[in-house]
Design an enzyme around this catalytic site. Structure first.
Site, PDB file in Angstrom:
ATOM      1  N   GLN B 125       9.806  38.637  52.244  1.00 42.48           N
ATOM      2  CA  GLN B 125      10.821  38.849  51.214  1.00 42.48           C
ATOM      3  C   GLN B 125      10.555  38.015  49.974  1.00 42.48           C
ATOM      4  OE1 GLN B 125      14.711  37.572  52.477  1.00 42.48           O
ATOM      5  NE2 GLN B 125      13.982  37.037  54.512  1.00 42.48           N
ATOM      6  N   SER B 128      13.877  34.401  46.127  1.00 41.67           N
ATOM      7  CA  SER B 128      14.001  33.121  45.423  1.00 41.67           C
ATOM      8  C   SER B 128      12.845  32.858  44.473  1.00 41.67           C
ATOM      9  CB  SER B 128      14.057  31.977  46.437  1.00 41.67           C
ATOM     10  OG  SER B 128      15.185  32.101  47.250  1.00 41.67           O
ATOM     11  N   GLU B 243      26.102  45.635  56.985  1.00 41.20           N
ATOM     12  CA  GLU B 243      25.066  46.068  57.927  1.00 41.20           C
ATOM     13  C   GLU B 243      24.042  44.956  58.108  1.00 41.20           C
ATOM     14  OE1 GLU B 243      23.806  49.704  60.047  1.00 41.20           O
ATOM     15  OE2 GLU B 243      25.613  49.063  59.040  1.00 41.20           O
ATOM     16  N   GLU B 375      27.525  27.028  51.207  1.00 35.34           N
ATOM     17  CA  GLU B 375      28.423  26.724  50.083  1.00 35.34           C
ATOM     18  C   GLU B 375      28.718  28.000  49.287  1.00 35.34           C
ATOM     19  OE1 GLU B 375      25.842  24.830  50.979  1.00 35.34           O
ATOM     20  OE2 GLU B 375      27.058  23.156  51.711  1.00 35.34           O
TER      21      GLU B 375
END
Lengths: 351, 391
Positions: B125, B128, B243, B375
């Protein structure tokens, strides 16, 4: 697999909620607190009009004949609105116990229709509780004696009122002498019934604690959204937000535990005791955290008599230790999971 | 309410149990964050796919079994119960695939899903960036349109499995000068393209579980775009909804850990009971795993009845990650002076009954951070579920 409630169950809950918003407003709770009996005849009549006193009573005795799963969502509402009434003790616990007594039809014929009609208050004295709630106004008090079930009236016994931090709880120490006349059921038959009453008592309080937790979060959110400091609502600060979010997490993960416990009790499953204890512990945790964090969100107001939060906090603190305190329920969970050959792990949840 | 499995569901459980008993490798595979381990885990994915167990909820045409959510939960329970290897392609199967099913073209589904199911293509993935962590809308990596290609420049980081993976999915800024969540596009790209440099990042355990990826004029065909140009944010968020929240961490995982923890406690009563808090923590672990399981079943049933799951899904991430910390911290306490010893250390002889509590402990430290820090989840709960004012 269907882990949802039926439409009628949701509709009943919604109707009761609408009714309690008006009939159990905080101002009314305060009024009833001030009365000597701590109970309102008018409120009891209205609860009966809503059908709430008739839920458990079998149709043959004039009731609706519903079960634990029908009760559970309503119990959450009774907690949310902190109703000052012994409705659950009479209409849920005593009704179930009387119905399941060995065939003493006269007794059932005498009391079950009155429960359904809302004209009888029945107190239940289980040894897990130190005191008996609502004994003074009770028309009948069902008491434990060495697993036997006894039925007495307030005039048969000596009651000493005790004072709870929750002014809507009316607790009594009770001195009495069991006799053949008061005995309704033998120890042999009573032991199992008392066990089941204990599970239902704890289940009802778990649901009420969940409702109380939700109410306290709601009050904390309302206050934090209005109260301004540093030029903005205190609820915009993460330190406040996160405390309330933590309670929301506990509430979300208590719901399915509670509903599964209600299912286990309703179906009389072997593991009902551990499911109920788990639910009571989870709901107590949620309610205690809700009390602490909602109070914190209120700042100094949370420490006052004036803020409504106190009514719900005090109820939560009291109920957390009723029908089995944390130690009691933890021991029941421990007995189950640390038993030799206990089936744990993936795939063991629904047996 | 009816909390029972149907006959076919019970038979499905038995079928899964028998298949796993016959096929799960007897020896624990090396970590998939090593080259050898990655290859062995890829081979395991192929084996799973042969049994048509690698993606049971997918349509049969793509290699699945068209299972419902309850069957998926049953499969996962059996999977964790069997101590089968971790899923090296979970980024693809559990995170990208639901997005592809919803937003992909038929051609894209045909192209990507079958090879994902067999492990032939393993996915990493790419969300970031150095300046875009919790604040994902601060993405700066660009995908500049050039005819029928996008030209990608910039840097991604914390890219899980990227060291040995074949493909990457992620968000890139396709509209020059666009701000925040506008102008982002969801792109799928092979990691072997010219212009891509992958720099492994060592994790706490010393292995390269994630990587930095540098893009220098990397050309990707436009057909590798998922959804519309500029619609990337909504696509990423749509299935970041329930999902995916549900599939990221199935309850079987935590139930298995809780079961092993109870066993560990019972085998070490003498040491453990010196601190009464340990018994309590073991019990809370078991109750937590049970609560997470029940919550997941309840959600699956509600989804099956057409309910929409909203912000309350954010409570999941917090609950399982904190539960995982509790369980592993408790295990470390029970293990006492044995706790620090790594699996390759000669002493002691397998205190974890086949499970490395130390590895699990290290990984549990990441739980409250990845997939949206706790957070951020608390902000979502407070603002969207409780209705508290935005900061």
């Amino acid at each position: 697999m269907d882990f949802t409630f039926a439409e009628q169950q949701i509709a009943f809950r919604d109707a009761v909620r609408k009714f309690l918003i008006i009939e159990a407003a905080p101002e009314m709770l305060r009024e009833i607190w001030e009365t000597k009996s701590g109970r309102s005849r008018e409120l009891r009549c209205k609860l009966a009009d809503q059908g709430l006193t008739a839920i458990s009573v079998p149709e043959t005795y004039g009731g609706i004949g519903l079960g634990d799963l029908d009760w559970i969502l309503l119990q959450v509402e009774l907690g949310y609105y902190a109703i000052p009434d012994s409705l659950s003790d009479t209409a849920y616990l005593a009704s179930w116990l009387l119905e399941h007594l060995p065939a003493d039809l006269a007794l059932k014929r005498e009391w079950l229709p009155r429960i359904a009609a809302g004209t009888a208050r029945i107190a239940v004295g289980h040894p897990v509780n130190l005191l008996v709630a609502d004994a003074e106004l009770a028309d009948l008090i069902l008491l434990w004696h060495d697993d036997e079930i006894h039925g007495v009236t307030a005039s048969d016994v000596k009651l000493t009122p005790q004072v709870s931090i929750d002014a809507s709880r009316r607790l009594y120490a009770i001195e009495w002498s069991p006799s053949a006349r008061t005995r309704l059921c033998s120890a042999k038959q009573g032991a199992g019934l008392w066990q089941q009453v204990l599970n239902r008592g704890a289940l009802a309080l778990a649901a009420q604690l969940l409702g109380l937790a939700q109410r306290m979060v709601d009050l904390g959110v309302d206050y934090a959204a209005q109260r301004k400091q540093f030029g903005k609502p205190v609820g915009a600060f993460q330190a406040v937000k996160h405390q309330l979010a933590d309670v929301a997490v506990k509430i979300e993960f208590t719901k399915p535990v509670l509903f599964r416990a209600a299912y286990a009790v309703d179906r009389d499953l072997d593991d009902a005791a551990i499911q109920v204890s788990h639910a009571k512990l989870a709901a107590g945790d949620a309610a205690r955290l809700a009390a602490r964090n909602a109070l914190q969100a209120h700042g100094a107001m949370g420490y006052t008599w004036e803020a409504d939060l106190q009514m719900f906090m005090k109820r939560a603190w009291a109920l957390d230790a009723a029908w089995g305190d944390r130690g009691f329920h933890k021991q029941r969970v421990a007995d189950a999971i640390f038993a030799d050959g206990a089936e744990l792990g993936p795939g063991s949840t629904f047996n | 309410m009816r909390l029972e499995y149907t006959g076919p569901q019970k038979r499905f459980r038995l079928e899964v149990r028998e298949w796993l008993a016959a096929h799960v490798p007897k020896a624990t595979l090396p970590s998939f964050d090593t080259e050898v381990g990655f290859a062995e885990h890829r081979a395991w994915e192929a084996s799973l796919a042969q049994g048509r167990f690698s993606a049971v909820t997918w349509p049969e045409a793509f290699g699945g079994r068209g299972c419902g959510l309850i069957e998926w939960l049953i499969f996962e329970e059996e999977y964790w119960r069997s101590s089968a290897p971790l899923r090296v392609n979970q980024n693809g199967i559990f995170l990208l695939a639901p997005t592809l099913m919803e937003f992909g073209t038929e051609a894209q589904k045909q192209r990507f899903l079958p090879k994902m199911a067999t492990g032939e293509e393993i996915w990493a993935q790419g969300w970031s960036e150095p300046g875009a962590g919790s604040d994902m809308a601060a993405i700066r990596c660009t995908a500049q349109r050039d005819g029928d290609h996008y030209v990608i420049n910039g840097q991604k980081t914390w890219s899980t499995r990227a060291v040995w993976a074949d493909w990457l999915f992620g968000l890139f800024r396709s509209e020059p000068g666009s701000q925040r969540h506008h102008g982002l596009t969801f792109v799928l790209l092979p990691l072997k393209l010219p212009g891509i440099t992958i720099r492994p990042i060592k994790q706490l355990n010393g292995l390269a579980g994630f990587a930095e990826i540098f893009f220098d004029n990397v050309r990707v065909p436009v057909e590798n775009r998922l959804g519309d140009e500029g619609a990337g944010w909504n696509i990423a968020m749509a299935t970041a909804g329930f999902e995916r929240g549900l599939m990221l961490r199935s309850p079987g995982r935590f139930q298995q850990t809780a079961k092993l923890l109870v066993k560990l406690y019972q085998q070490n009563r003498e040491r453990a009971d010196a601190d009464p808090a340990i018994r309590d923590a073991v019990m809370r672990s078991w109750m937590g795993a049970e609560a997470y399981t029940l919550a997941t079943y309840r959600t699956a049933c509600r989804l099956n009845k057409g309910a929409k799951i909203g912000a309350e899904a954010s409570t999941n991430k917090i609950f399982w990650s904190e539960l995982d910390l509790l369980m592993h911290e408790t295990a470390m306490q029970i293990l006492g002076p044995q706790g620090e010893l790594m699996a390759r250390s000669p002493e002691p002889a397998d205190p974890g009954n086949g499970y490395s509590w130390l590895d699990g402990f290290l990984f549990s430290q990441a739980g409250p951070i990845y997939a949206g820090t706790n957070e951020i989840q608390r902000n979502i709960i407070a603002e969207r579920m409780l209705g508290l004012p935005r900061a």
